[in-house]
Scaffold this motif. Structure first.
Motif, mmCIF file in Angstrom:
data_model
loop_
_atom_site.group_PDB
_atom_site.id
_atom_site.type_symbol
_atom_site.label_atom_id
_atom_site.label_comp_id
_atom_site.label_asym_id
_atom_site.label_seq_id
_atom_site.Cartn_x
_atom_site.Cartn_y
_atom_site.Cartn_z
ATOM 1 N N THR A 55 -9.793 4.272 -2.270
ATOM 2 C CA THR A 55 -10.763 4.867 -1.351
ATOM 3 C C THR A 55 -12.005 5.368 -2.079
ATOM 4 O O THR A 55 -12.991 5.703 -1.446
ATOM 5 C CB THR A 55 -10.131 6.039 -0.564
ATOM 6 O OG1 THR A 55 -9.746 7.064 -1.494
ATOM 7 C CG2 THR A 55 -8.940 5.569 0.236
ATOM 8 N N LYS A 56 -11.947 5.418 -3.403
ATOM 9 C CA LYS A 56 -13.078 5.897 -4.202
ATOM 10 C C LYS A 56 -13.690 4.765 -5.013
ATOM 11 O O LYS A 56 -13.979 4.909 -6.200
ATOM 12 C CB LYS A 56 -12.642 7.040 -5.103
ATOM 13 C CG LYS A 56 -12.207 8.255 -4.319
ATOM 14 C CD LYS A 56 -11.949 9.412 -5.217
ATOM 15 C CE LYS A 56 -11.579 10.630 -4.379
ATOM 16 N NZ LYS A 56 -11.334 11.788 -5.218
ATOM 17 N N ALA A 57 -13.920 3.635 -4.375
ATOM 18 C CA ALA A 57 -14.482 2.465 -5.060
ATOM 19 C C ALA A 57 -15.887 2.744 -5.583
ATOM 20 O O ALA A 57 -16.266 2.277 -6.654
ATOM 21 C CB ALA A 57 -14.496 1.264 -4.124
ATOM 22 N N PHE A 58 -16.664 3.521 -4.841
ATOM 23 C CA PHE A 58 -18.032 3.827 -5.264
ATOM 24 C C PHE A 58 -18.031 4.651 -6.550
ATOM 25 O O PHE A 58 -18.761 4.353 -7.494
ATOM 26 C CB PHE A 58 -18.780 4.583 -4.152
ATOM 27 C CG PHE A 58 -20.204 4.904 -4.492
ATOM 28 C CD1 PHE A 58 -21.177 3.916 -4.452
ATOM 29 C CD2 PHE A 58 -20.573 6.187 -4.857
ATOM 30 C CE1 PHE A 58 -22.493 4.216 -4.772
ATOM 31 C CE2 PHE A 58 -21.885 6.493 -5.170
ATOM 32 C CZ PHE A 58 -22.854 5.505 -5.132
ATOM 33 N N VAL A 59 -17.193 5.670 -6.611
ATOM 34 C CA VAL A 59 -17.110 6.514 -7.809
ATOM 35 C C VAL A 59 -16.614 5.703 -8.987
ATOM 36 O O VAL A 59 -17.167 5.791 -10.089
ATOM 37 C CB VAL A 59 -16.176 7.726 -7.566
ATOM 38 C CG1 VAL A 59 -16.017 8.545 -8.822
ATOM 39 C CG2 VAL A 59 -16.695 8.579 -6.443
ATOM 40 N N THR A 60 -15.589 4.902 -8.773
ATOM 41 C CA THR A 60 -15.032 4.083 -9.844
ATOM 42 C C THR A 60 -16.072 3.119 -10.395
ATOM 43 O O THR A 60 -16.233 2.989 -11.612
ATOM 44 C CB THR A 60 -13.803 3.296 -9.340
ATOM 45 O OG1 THR A 60 -12.850 4.222 -8.826
ATOM 46 C CG2 THR A 60 -13.181 2.472 -10.438
#
Length: 127
Positions: A55-60
């Motif tokens: 769910t945190k693809a942007f942060v990753t």
């Protein structure tokens, strides 16, 4: 066979569904700005914390991009240090430092706006 056939393009950014949540934008901003103060350590910590959460693809993605850029800057600074024995490194090190500062700030602003940012020059060591 061309010399450019082995060169790979940067990976495509992940597909995001709608606007990026505020907490993810803040973490991505921190990943880019921590590079100014901690070199690659801050981005590495943020990437390691968030890499397993889909769910945190942007942060990753942004932490990985910041990590790759800071590793590239670290390598460039080591080369500048070695070249200081022939005096050219003393001229190149401040230029590398200024480029790191400018590109990190640009990336942080873009990440805070929810935009995916790719550094113009970075070794893509972490995929």
């Amino acid at each position: 066979m061309s010399d450019f056939e082995n060169v790979t393009a940067p990976p495509p950014p992940p597909v995001t569904d709608g606007p990026v949540p505020s907490d993810q934008r803040t973490m991505a901003l921190a990943a880019h700005l921590l590079g100014i103060f901690t070199w690659f350590i801050g981005a590495l910590v943020i990437w390691l914390i968030n890499k397993d959460d889909p769910t945190k693809a942007f942060v990753t993605d942004q932490a990985k991009e910041a990590l790759n850029f800071q590793i590239t800057i670290s390598i460039a600074m080591v080369i500048c240090f070695i070249l200081m024995f022939v005096l050219i490194g003393g001229l190149l090190a401040p230029i590398v430092g200024i480029l790191s500062l400018v590109f990190s700030i640009i990336a942080a602003v873009k990440a805070n706006n929810g935009e995916l940012y790719r550094y113009p020059f970075a070794l893509r060591l972490i995929k």
